[in-house]
Motif scaffolding. Sequence first.
Motif, mmCIF file in Angstrom:
data_model
loop_
_atom_site.group_PDB
_atom_site.id
_atom_site.type_symbol
_atom_site.label_atom_id
_atom_site.label_comp_id
_atom_site.label_asym_id
_atom_site.label_seq_id
_atom_site.Cartn_x
_atom_site.Cartn_y
_atom_site.Cartn_z
ATOM 1 N N ASP A 209 0.753 -1.272 0.072
ATOM 2 C CA ASP A 209 -0.117 0.302 -0.179
ATOM 3 C C ASP A 209 0.908 1.305 -0.056
ATOM 4 O OD1 ASP A 209 -2.437 -1.298 -0.329
ATOM 5 O OD2 ASP A 209 -2.861 -1.319 2.058
ATOM 6 N N SER B 36 2.817 -16.687 -5.845
ATOM 7 C CA SER B 36 4.124 -16.957 -5.743
ATOM 8 C C SER B 36 4.850 -17.857 -6.952
ATOM 9 C CB SER B 36 4.668 -17.764 -4.487
ATOM 10 O OG SER B 36 3.890 -18.756 -4.427
ATOM 11 N N TYR C 211 8.679 -12.188 -1.423
ATOM 12 C CA TYR C 211 9.506 -12.948 -0.459
ATOM 13 C C TYR C 211 10.367 -13.906 -0.723
ATOM 14 C CZ TYR C 211 6.694 -10.581 2.818
ATOM 15 O OH TYR C 211 5.920 -9.512 3.523
ATOM 16 N N ILE D 266 -2.083 -3.155 3.951
ATOM 17 C CA ILE D 266 -1.593 -4.566 3.928
ATOM 18 C C ILE D 266 -0.148 -4.550 4.498
ATOM 19 C CG2 ILE D 266 -0.512 -6.298 2.405
ATOM 20 C CD1 ILE D 266 -1.807 -4.850 -0.110
ATOM 21 N N SER D 267 -0.276 -5.398 5.541
ATOM 22 C CA SER D 267 1.073 -5.556 6.397
ATOM 23 C C SER D 267 1.327 -7.141 6.710
ATOM 24 C CB SER D 267 0.998 -4.795 7.698
ATOM 25 O OG SER D 267 0.358 -5.361 8.721
ATOM 26 N N ARG D 268 2.100 -7.495 5.686
ATOM 27 C CA ARG D 268 2.508 -9.114 5.778
ATOM 28 C C ARG D 268 3.520 -9.202 6.861
ATOM 29 N NH1 ARG D 268 2.578 -7.881 0.410
ATOM 30 N NH2 ARG D 268 0.818 -8.318 -0.602
ATOM 31 N N SER D 269 3.359 -10.324 7.783
ATOM 32 C CA SER D 269 4.124 -10.600 8.596
ATOM 33 C C SER D 269 5.226 -11.719 7.814
ATOM 34 C CB SER D 269 3.531 -11.473 9.837
ATOM 35 O OG SER D 269 4.520 -12.250 10.527
ATOM 36 N N SER D 270 6.477 -11.063 7.879
ATOM 37 C CA SER D 270 7.236 -12.017 7.250
ATOM 38 C C SER D 270 7.495 -13.447 7.877
ATOM 39 C CB SER D 270 8.757 -11.346 7.120
ATOM 40 O OG SER D 270 9.250 -11.279 8.664
ATOM 41 N N TYR E 173 5.423 -15.645 5.649
ATOM 42 C CA TYR E 173 5.815 -15.923 4.191
ATOM 43 C C TYR E 173 7.191 -16.513 4.274
ATOM 44 C CZ TYR E 173 1.468 -13.649 3.086
ATOM 45 O OH TYR E 173 0.242 -13.481 2.789
ATOM 46 N N LEU E 174 8.024 -16.389 5.137
ATOM 47 C CA LEU E 174 9.448 -16.728 5.092
ATOM 48 C C LEU E 174 9.764 -17.856 5.910
ATOM 49 C CD1 LEU E 174 11.450 -13.578 4.808
ATOM 50 C CD2 LEU E 174 11.223 -15.041 3.139
ATOM 51 N N ALA F 199 9.492 -22.823 2.168
ATOM 52 C CA ALA F 199 8.916 -21.289 1.809
ATOM 53 C C ALA F 199 7.180 -21.689 1.904
ATOM 54 C CB ALA F 199 9.597 -20.717 0.940
ATOM 55 N N ALA F 200 6.669 -20.575 2.229
ATOM 56 C CA ALA F 200 5.159 -20.584 1.853
ATOM 57 C C ALA F 200 5.000 -20.123 0.362
ATOM 58 C CB ALA F 200 4.188 -19.803 2.849
ATOM 59 N N LEU F 201 4.181 -20.778 -0.552
ATOM 60 C CA LEU F 201 3.909 -20.325 -1.807
ATOM 61 C C LEU F 201 2.619 -20.113 -2.085
ATOM 62 C CD1 LEU F 201 6.340 -22.956 -3.630
ATOM 63 C CD2 LEU F 201 6.634 -20.502 -3.083
#
Lengths: 518, 485
Positions: A353, A378, A384, B6-10, B13-14, B22-24
């Motif tokens: 954003d 992905s 990431y 949007i605030s993704r927590s790493s 995802y990592l 890793a998450a896909l």
Amino acid sequence: MGSTGKYERHLSGRKNGRSRDKKLNSNMKRLDNQYKDAVKSAANTDILLQEDAGFLEAEGMEKTFKFTQDEIVENVDVGTASKRFELDLPTFGPYTLDYTRNGRDLLIGGKKGHVASIDWRLGKLDCELNLNETVSAVKYLHNNQYFAVAQKKYVFIYDKTGMELHRLKQHIDCTLLDFLPYHFLLTSAGNTGYLKYHDVSTSELVSEHRTKLGPTQCMRQNPWNAVMHLGHSNGQVTLWSPSMSTPLAKIQATKGPVRSLAINRNGNYMVVAGADKTLKIWDIRNFQELHSYYTPTQANTVDISDTGLISVGWGPHVTVWKDCFKKKQQSPYMNHMIPSSQIQTTRFVPFEDILGVSHDKGISSLIVPGSGEANYDSYELNPYESSKQRQESEVRGLMNKLAPDMITLDPNVIGTVDKRQQQDRLTPAAMKELELKTKKDQDDNKDMKKLIKPESRGKNSALRKLKRKQRKNVITERAQRIESVLKKEKELRKEKADFANGVTKKKDVISDTLSRFS
Amino acid sequence: MKIKTISRSSDTYLPVRNTQEAALPRNLNPELHPFERAREYKRALTATKLERMFAQPFVGQLGNGHRDGVYSIAKNMKSVGKLATGSGDGVVKYWDVGSKEELHSFKAHYGMCSGLVVVPGTSRDSDGETDDGEGEGKKKKVVRATGKLLSCGADKTIKLWNVNDQKNNYGQNLAATSGETVMEEGLMKTYLSEHALQSMDHHRDQPMFVTGGAQIELWDTNRTRPVSNLSWGADNITTVRFNMTETSVLASAGSDNSLILYDIRTNSPTQKIRTTMRNNAICWNPMEAYVFATANEDHNAYLWDMRNMSRSINVFKDHVSAVMDVDFSPTGQEIVTGSYDKTIRLYGYRQGHSRDIYHTKRMQHVFITKFSMDSKYVFSGSDEGNVRVWRSKASERSGAKSTKLRMKLEYDEKLKERYAYMPEIKRISRHRHLPIAVKKAGEIKRIEIESLKKRDENRRRHTKKSDVKFVSEREKPVVGQVHKK
């Protein structure tokens, strides 16, 4: 279950008519059911999406466009607040900027030669260059490993460490760069009025088109079909593909010169900012203007986010509009001003954003809630990604590289049936023959050109110059007579040439009014 | 102010540790996947090219083959890895396919071994094996899977052979180690016929077999003389084949170009058709009891429906010389043909043209082709005496595949199917290298057929409509049809 609407593919020319062939009918029915099942199950995956899109809503008397960035920073979480930053770079400005396709890296280019590639979330500088040369455009290629810089005379390609890899000497005097990621084509345009496509995987100049419309003002790709949109100083926007030497379409988008343009991600809408202080929204499916807005001064830059937010940079102001493609808006979504500066480029960060703004005195990163696509795929782009994943996706991308001549206005045309009449189509054999013939003709002409030397002298002899001066621009009876004779001679010459080339003479065409009786 | 970004927590995802995956995350919204069709097409093209790159159909040959041409091959219906072959010098060999080694070799006949069959299963009543055990007072466990071969030859004899199925490729005898008695290997019984034999087949579950030659005769395994004579007409029967599903029905092909169907319940033939040229082989569809294929001298193989033999239901074209043998895959979806033009062709059951062609430099006229019982391989016997093993899908590899690879192959398969009609893909997937003789012959044949067609067309055009009727390709092979009253 989510709605299936957005998962449906609207393939052109698909009919549900039934034929007499039972086997075909049942096959078609089976395919149709498969498609419906696929759409349904795709819609069912909606519940697996992890993130929700951002939003900004006003309560009571508040207006969203009155909120300042400071207020927003106070109200958002720490993670987002840290993404709001200012880069104060007063020396080498004005700046331009670009983000990688996954939004992780930021490339900035100062007009006076300062180029830097930054992992902006970590605040890690990948490389910084001082080129001591004018930099007019910067562009990342398919990932953060390479970027192209349009410098004073040529376009250069650097790698992540800042090492110069290539000097593209075919691209002269460019001010605009873009990159087609699925075709691996770097496109450039600029003061020469040429649009050039350069395949960066094979280092081949795929094609160059002369626009014949003077220096190109702005250039953006349509991300849906990879058609390049060029804005010109006569207010036209021309659409180009590498396989056509003439534009696919020309749109008289604005009255004054086109300052900037942007196309949304599904290729339906185009936003054009003109020097006539208008901001116009076009539907490029049927080339119709939807709405027109005005900017108090002429806009420098526009951009469209993944969710359809429009950012406009005019003077020191950035305005963000929301839901412009749905209906005409009365007031903007957000506003921001960078005092005593000029906005140069605004770009929404993919999957965030955030709006990146480059101006005369540096870069600022603004929080624009609801501008980013919340759920990335992905398999396509991964913010990431690890270096291994990046390498693999690069290889995959190269294996699936699309040929430049697959760029068409309708990207889904491939694999569909050619509905032209049989006699209009050429068989492969005929096509080959034609190709050979044209090639042979060209070769012949080459030889002829060598053999024939112009006997007459050049046009600009002193005598001719004098005669030209004496000639008055008056239409006389004699001049008309000569003109008509010359015209007739020209026609005869053409007929003769046609006959020699085997072009059949058209039969006398009955005038339109009578043609219905034939 | 209501605000959310949007605030993704790493962490989500990592991978936290490097051992974690890793998450896909996926998002199937088409807007995130531009150029869907173009990229699919590109992948289909690559998949097609890879398929052709990996196309290596030849697996190997069995042992050192025979010393004379291989004219008969018999599958073991109960075992994937066993195969019997018979050759022109009367030798019968029994093979272990996995190790490509010979298990038994018998000099069975003087002259050619014309028919060979692995007795399908062993039935209690017929074998006489059980008697051995009872003779000693207590029941001994007797190996029922022990294989039996029946061979017939031009020397007017039919011989029953006992072979040990249980032997594995390391020479170990599985049956012996498990404490079971094993019948002695070798000749068990000889039946004498009154005429030279050209073909034979065994009933699916009854102890009876049928032989073709100057007459078509039905035999009981326990008797020395034929039980009945099924002949209809006086010509040589070159091929006989029992139906594997509708087990009382059998079909024969004769040298008078006839195709005859018999029912052993009534001990009589039921119907007969005459084709334009001779049929060299018959094979019943294992999945559709009423369908069978024939290999014809006229370069085609035909598919027939026994309920309506006035026309064939499919014509398999492409060979440029007589088709010598035809065999259905156990799934009934594919057929393989061997031809006098020294090639093997594979067809889809409902396709008219071959999907693949196999040949090698050294392979001579192919007299017999058989699908393996798992439908993954094809065996061929040819004039120069080798028994060859081929893959039925040239680019397929056996062996365990990872899930990822399997899914990729399945996806590629689907893509190839979807874009099969694109010119480039079509061209690449159809391209085959052919022996020059076959290619030339094919070209000549095409011209011949074209001119014949043109002649027919012209004749039809210049004759009264009622006089000359259009005859479809499928009707062409049938000359006449007779039903037994």
